[in-house]
Enzyme design. Structure first.
Site, short mmCIF file in Angstrom:
data_model
loop_
_atom_site.label_atom_id
_atom_site.label_comp_id
_atom_site.label_asym_id
_atom_site.label_seq_id
_atom_site.Cartn_x
_atom_site.Cartn_y
_atom_site.Cartn_z
N HIS A 136 0.85 -1.19 0.00
CA HIS A 136 0.00 0.00 0.00
C HIS A 136 0.89 1.24 0.00
CE1 HIS A 136 -3.24 2.76 0.89
NE2 HIS A 136 -2.60 3.17 1.98
N GLY A 151 2.62 5.02 4.39
CA GLY A 151 2.01 5.64 5.56
C GLY A 151 0.56 5.22 5.67
N GLY A 156 -2.07 11.70 3.66
CA GLY A 156 -1.73 12.70 2.65
C GLY A 156 -0.79 12.23 1.56
N LYS A 157 -0.72 10.93 1.35
CA LYS A 157 0.19 10.40 0.32
C LYS A 157 -0.24 10.84 -1.08
CE LYS A 157 -0.43 6.12 1.49
NZ LYS A 157 -1.37 6.33 2.62
N ASP A 175 -2.06 4.08 -4.42
CA ASP A 175 -2.78 3.16 -3.53
C ASP A 175 -2.16 1.76 -3.49
OD1 ASP A 175 -4.89 2.65 -1.64
OD2 ASP A 175 -5.79 1.38 -3.18
N ARG A 240 17.90 14.26 12.81
CA ARG A 240 18.09 15.66 12.42
C ARG A 240 19.40 15.90 11.68
NH1 ARG A 240 16.71 19.42 17.49
NH2 ARG A 240 16.88 20.96 15.81
#
Length: 307
Positions: A136, A151, A156-157, A175, A240
């Site tokens: 997916h 995700g 929000g992909k 999808d 980071r």
């Protein structure tokens, strides 16, 4: 997944000279040119491979006496061979047909040049028999880099993929991502039904090629990076500096994985573009940004010590 002889005949438009048993499977992608076998050498012979006779093997048979040719071909066809393909549209020796008929084996013919035919059929079989899975996510091509966005649903992909398409990048699939492992590479494709389509919540399904042109979609792409979206956590331990590499295993291949925390105000499309550009930079350079910063810090400390 294997391929049958009948499927091979259809996909390569092969001429059927002699029919064999129905639904004979081809389970290996390698091809064999039986020059050594026709000379009588059978050590390390792989009869399960497709056997291909080209101009060299044909000429070798042509130079034999009929009795020797019959003997060599009977020996050759005594092995469990799936099929024999003659290339260049060459004429079939009568002894070959008789030997194949006794064993009820497929004899096929192609007009293609031998080397070109072998190259095409090897690539075809490698693709058909490659290990496969479905994940997916959304697969996009950003600056020539195949990026698999994953995700949970609704994070929000697809919306990010739409923004990337607007910025000139290309969609492979939304999808559902069908992935095959071919020679150590992961090749992602779209299921045929949803090819070129993108689902955007609140809008429904849109036809990407109709809205943004045919150049906005791709049939397939090698997956180089996984971008995993997750909800922002204030106490989340996020990398980071970019020094903690994470990988995800897909069909036995390790793919670099970047975790991108999502929260309002972050321009995710720009971040993905930067990730693609940085991937290319890392492939071309042995020096990372962290190395540059450390070098600058050392130089600064040396200058201060001299004051």
């Amino acid at each position: 997944m294997g391929v049958t002889i009948e499927k091979l005949i259809k996909d390569f438009s092969l001429e059927v000279i002699q029919t064999g048993e129905e639904n004979v499977p081809i389970n290996v992608s390698d091809v064999n040119r039986p020059g050594l076998q026709l000379a009588g050498f059978y050590n390390y012979f792989a009869p399960e491979r497709i056997q291909v006779i080209g101009k060299a093997e044909w000429s070798f048979l042509e130079d034999m006496s009929p009795d020797l040719r019959k003997k060599r071909l009977n020996k050759f066809f005594s092995f469990d061979i799936s099929c024999l393909i003659i290339t260049r549209g060459l004429e079939i020796h009568e002894e070959l047909l008789k030997a194949a008929r006794k064993r009820n084996l497929w004899i096929l013919r192609s007009d293609m040049v031998t080397t070109k035919f072998i190259s095409k059929i090897t690539m075809y079989l490698s693709d058909k028999m490659a290990p496969e899975t479905r994940l997916h996510g959304v697969l996009v091509d950003v600056y020539g880099i195949g990026m698999l966005i994953t995700g949970e649903s609704g994070i929000g992909k697809s919306e990010t993929a739409l923004e990337l398409i607007k910025r000139g990048h290309r969609l492979v699939t939304d999808d559902a991502v069908d992935i095959k492992e071919i020679d150590g590479d992961l090749i992602g494709r779209s299921p045929e039904i949803t090819f070129g389509m993108l689902e955007v919540r609140g809008m429904g399904i849109i036809d990407v090629s109709a809205l943004y042109g045919l150049s906005s979609i791709l049939n397939s792409k090698q997956i180089k990076i996984i971008i995993h979206f997750e909800h922002w956590k204030d106490d989340g331990d996020y990398d980071r500096l970019g020094v903690n590499d994470e990988y995800q295993d897909i069909l036995g291949v390790k793919v670099k994985k970047l975790r991108v925390p999502i929260r309002p105000g972050r321009n995710i499309a720009v971040i993905i573009e930067a990730a693609a550009a940085n991937y290319r930079y890392q492939r071309m350079s042995d020096i990372s940004p962290v190395d540059i910063i450390e070098k600058r810090m050392l130089e600064s400390m040396e200058k201060e010590s001299k004051i």
